[in-house]
Motif scaffolding. Sequence first.
Motif, short mmCIF file in Angstrom:
data_model
loop_
_atom_site.label_atom_id
_atom_site.label_comp_id
_atom_site.label_asym_id
_atom_site.label_seq_id
_atom_site.Cartn_x
_atom_site.Cartn_y
_atom_site.Cartn_z
N VAL A 308 -4.43 3.25 13.53
CA VAL A 308 -3.70 4.22 12.71
C VAL A 308 -3.15 3.05 11.56
CG1 VAL A 308 -1.15 5.54 13.51
CG2 VAL A 308 -3.41 5.60 14.97
N ALA A 309 -2.13 1.95 11.95
CA ALA A 309 -1.85 1.01 11.54
C ALA A 309 -2.51 1.03 10.19
CB ALA A 309 -1.16 -0.09 11.96
N ASN A 310 -4.01 1.00 9.87
CA ASN A 310 -4.22 1.27 8.86
C ASN A 310 -4.18 1.75 7.81
OD1 ASN A 310 -5.31 -1.42 10.02
ND2 ASN A 310 -7.13 -1.26 10.69
N GLY A 311 -4.79 2.77 8.49
CA GLY A 311 -4.14 4.43 7.48
C GLY A 311 -3.20 4.72 7.06
N ARG A 312 -1.71 3.95 7.40
CA ARG A 312 -0.63 3.59 6.73
C ARG A 312 -0.89 2.85 5.90
NH1 ARG A 312 5.02 3.44 9.75
NH2 ARG A 312 5.15 4.48 7.95
N ILE A 313 -1.24 1.48 6.22
CA ILE A 313 -1.52 0.93 4.86
C ILE A 313 -1.99 1.30 3.75
CG2 ILE A 313 -2.26 -1.77 4.14
CD1 ILE A 313 -1.27 -2.37 7.87
N LEU A 314 -2.85 2.19 4.07
CA LEU A 314 -3.89 2.21 2.71
C LEU A 314 -2.93 3.13 2.48
CD1 LEU A 314 -6.30 2.99 1.58
CD2 LEU A 314 -7.55 4.61 3.13
N ARG A 315 -2.06 4.04 2.83
CA ARG A 315 -1.25 5.31 2.54
C ARG A 315 -0.17 4.54 1.44
NH1 ARG A 315 -2.71 7.66 6.81
NH2 ARG A 315 -1.09 7.41 8.03
N GLU A 316 0.29 3.52 2.32
CA GLU A 316 1.34 3.00 1.44
C GLU A 316 1.64 1.95 1.12
OE1 GLU A 316 4.59 4.40 4.98
OE2 GLU A 316 2.31 6.12 6.24
N SER A 317 1.35 0.97 1.71
CA SER A 317 1.21 -0.56 0.49
C SER A 317 1.31 -0.78 -0.67
CB SER A 317 -0.24 -1.09 1.72
OG SER A 317 -0.87 -1.24 1.11
N GLY A 318 1.01 0.10 -1.17
CA GLY A 318 0.96 -0.42 -2.57
C GLY A 318 -0.67 -0.88 -3.27
N ASP A 462 -9.28 9.97 0.29
CA ASP A 462 -10.58 10.29 -0.20
C ASP A 462 -11.26 8.45 -0.47
OD1 ASP A 462 -8.35 8.54 -1.08
OD2 ASP A 462 -7.99 9.24 -2.94
N CYS A 463 -11.05 8.02 0.45
CA CYS A 463 -11.85 6.51 0.51
C CYS A 463 -13.11 6.89 1.62
CB CYS A 463 -11.28 5.43 0.20
SG CYS A 463 -10.17 5.01 2.16
N PRO A 464 -13.84 5.86 1.45
CA PRO A 464 -15.19 5.86 2.74
C PRO A 464 -14.72 5.08 4.03
CG PRO A 464 -16.00 5.14 1.08
CD PRO A 464 -14.36 4.88 0.46
N SER A 465 -15.03 5.62 5.29
CA SER A 465 -14.40 5.00 5.80
C SER A 465 -15.66 4.81 7.49
CB SER A 465 -12.84 5.38 6.70
OG SER A 465 -13.05 4.80 8.25
N PRO A 466 -16.26 3.94 6.60
CA PRO A 466 -18.20 3.66 7.27
C PRO A 466 -17.58 3.57 9.09
CG PRO A 466 -17.62 2.35 5.85
CD PRO A 466 -16.03 2.85 5.79
N TYR A 467 -16.51 2.87 9.02
CA TYR A 467 -16.66 1.94 10.53
C TYR A 467 -15.30 2.28 11.17
CZ TYR A 467 -18.92 -1.10 7.85
OH TYR A 467 -19.87 -1.81 6.01
N MET A 468 -14.98 3.22 11.69
CA MET A 468 -13.22 4.04 12.22
C MET A 468 -13.09 3.63 12.40
SD MET A 468 -15.91 5.72 15.78
CE MET A 468 -17.23 6.76 15.62
N LEU A 469 -12.43 2.92 11.09
CA LEU A 469 -11.21 2.08 10.78
C LEU A 469 -9.78 2.11 10.57
CD1 LEU A 469 -13.16 -1.51 10.85
CD2 LEU A 469 -11.82 -0.61 12.34
N LEU A 470 -9.85 4.13 10.59
CA LEU A 470 -9.05 4.05 9.98
C LEU A 470 -8.44 5.52 9.97
CD1 LEU A 470 -9.82 3.71 5.73
CD2 LEU A 470 -8.03 3.26 6.88
N VAL A 471 -7.40 6.01 9.98
CA VAL A 471 -7.27 7.55 10.80
C VAL A 471 -6.37 8.25 9.34
CG1 VAL A 471 -5.10 9.03 12.32
CG2 VAL A 471 -6.97 6.55 13.40
N ALA A 472 -6.51 9.57 9.69
CA ALA A 472 -5.52 10.19 8.44
C ALA A 472 -5.48 11.57 9.51
CB ALA A 472 -6.97 10.64 7.33
N GLN A 473 -5.38 12.45 8.84
CA GLN A 473 -4.64 13.82 8.99
C GLN A 473 -5.96 14.97 8.97
OE1 GLN A 473 -1.56 15.49 11.18
NE2 GLN A 473 -1.54 13.24 10.96
#
Length: 586
Positions: A308-318, A462-473
Amino acid sequence: MNILGISAFYHDSAACLIQDGRIVACAQEERFTRNKHDFSFPINAVNYCLKEGKIAVSDLDYVGFYEKPFLKFERILYSYLANFPLSYKAFLKALPFWLKEKIWIPHRIRKELGYEKDVLMIEHHLSHAASSFLVSPFREAAILTIDGVGEWAVATYGIGRENQIQLLKEQKFPHSLGLLYNAFTYYLGFQVNSDEYKVMGLAPYGRPVYTDLICRELVDLKEDGSFQLNMKYFPYDFSLSMMNQEFVDLFQTPPRLSSEPIQQRHMDLAASIQKVAEEIMLKMARHLCEEAGLPNLCLAGGVTLNCVANGRILRESGFKNFFIQPAAGDAGGAVGVAAYLYCTLLNNPRNFVWEHALWGPEFSDAEIEQFLKERNLPYQEASQAILIASAARLLTQGKVIGWFQGRTEFGPRALGNRSILADPRNSEMKDIVNKKIKFREEFRPFAPAILEERVSDYFEIDCPSPYMLLVAQVRPDKKDKIPAVTHVDGSARIQTVSQSENGLFYSVLKEFERLTGCPVLLNTSFNLKGEPIVCTPQDAYFTFIRSGLDYLIMGSYILDKKDIKEAEQFVEKKVLPEETKTITIR
């Protein structure tokens, strides 16, 4: 050149073999011993890696260990002496074990393996950093590592360029995000260093009403993501406890026992600590993005399994691009030390990119059939085309399948080779799999596996997540299409599947899409609660007959539960201990 990396003696022991710079095999010891999170010396994993590499111990050029025991011992001695006499009992308990076992790890490794050369060691967080950057697709990247504790460091950041890693700053023990999350995991009645993902899964059911209290009393957080914990509430630097009575008094409720119902306050506490963890990780990542000025980020350490935190880093960290290898916790340290020895210490150019997680043992059709015949089990043999068609057809009929194919995954997630598969369109499927098959808590969500090229059609990513390490809506118009993998907050822990990474699993998804129009399957690990993911045909079969699975597909063989007389004697109450029953949410 043959290099063996080893991680052991804390949790999730593992081994990794690199030959001429390329990973040949990785495995966790738990898959062989059937002891979840096994921390013992990974002799079975080592033997598997050597067998896969077709070498003997005498052929190893280097053996590396993923941390420096003497530095860790220094931290423990310093902490206990600084807190004496409060630390007296813990000191007496820890010291004999360290003096007898842990500071002699190089000797232990040489003895266990019959290895006569020196064992090389690097620091824990350097192993984490190397386990991500040196196998990543990036030639240059920022690196962020976060876990409970290594030697002294609990988080680091730095830069990786080509085959070099420079860690620039670190946060030191006892001010640890991992240990803070551990404390709440324990407080909520779950197992430390095992069940943190349950806290993450419980969080969406709650409201973060304790966030301000945590930030006011427990955590002094700075804009760069560094922080200090108020150690008034945490005795883990001088005792064997994660929290004390002051912590309990602060939240005005006793710790939940694992057998007790989960109530709203527990959900609210989970939501609150999850929000705090996300904010800390996001601040760290944003600061690193500004400092490094690079588009690429590599993450590692057990805390970065918080998808869940990883998903936010992907979207919001820059950061624009992002890499985490699937065994981001201590097991991945075996990869990190082996890669660091080859690339950095020996100054070899990088020649390997991590493209899948399938590095564990594989069993041929001949081996599977031999097992089936020895037990006199009824089965149907099928060609690959029929196997794919049969699996997809059964899933459309509401059947739940144990799927056992190819090499075992490395890391905590089943990614299509040791999986339980089901139809995500059935709104009741989540409860069916939780209660009748996995025998686990009913609040826990399941992951969607989706064709990589269709991921943006169903999820806000809009990117791959092959290892179940990203959460998105889940996209609003798709939530009612895949209810079994849509969490209560509308999110999902996504696995994208490509033909190049896992052709067989991709083909099952493709056939399921042809039959239903839906390119998604429910995918969860092939195990029962409290057990590691299955490794061998024996593991798969005994999990199959002890659970509510309808079919088992192993290699080219299909087993129907209705045809197996032995399964009739396995009733839930006869198989599972009381503590593994489903926890009721109230």
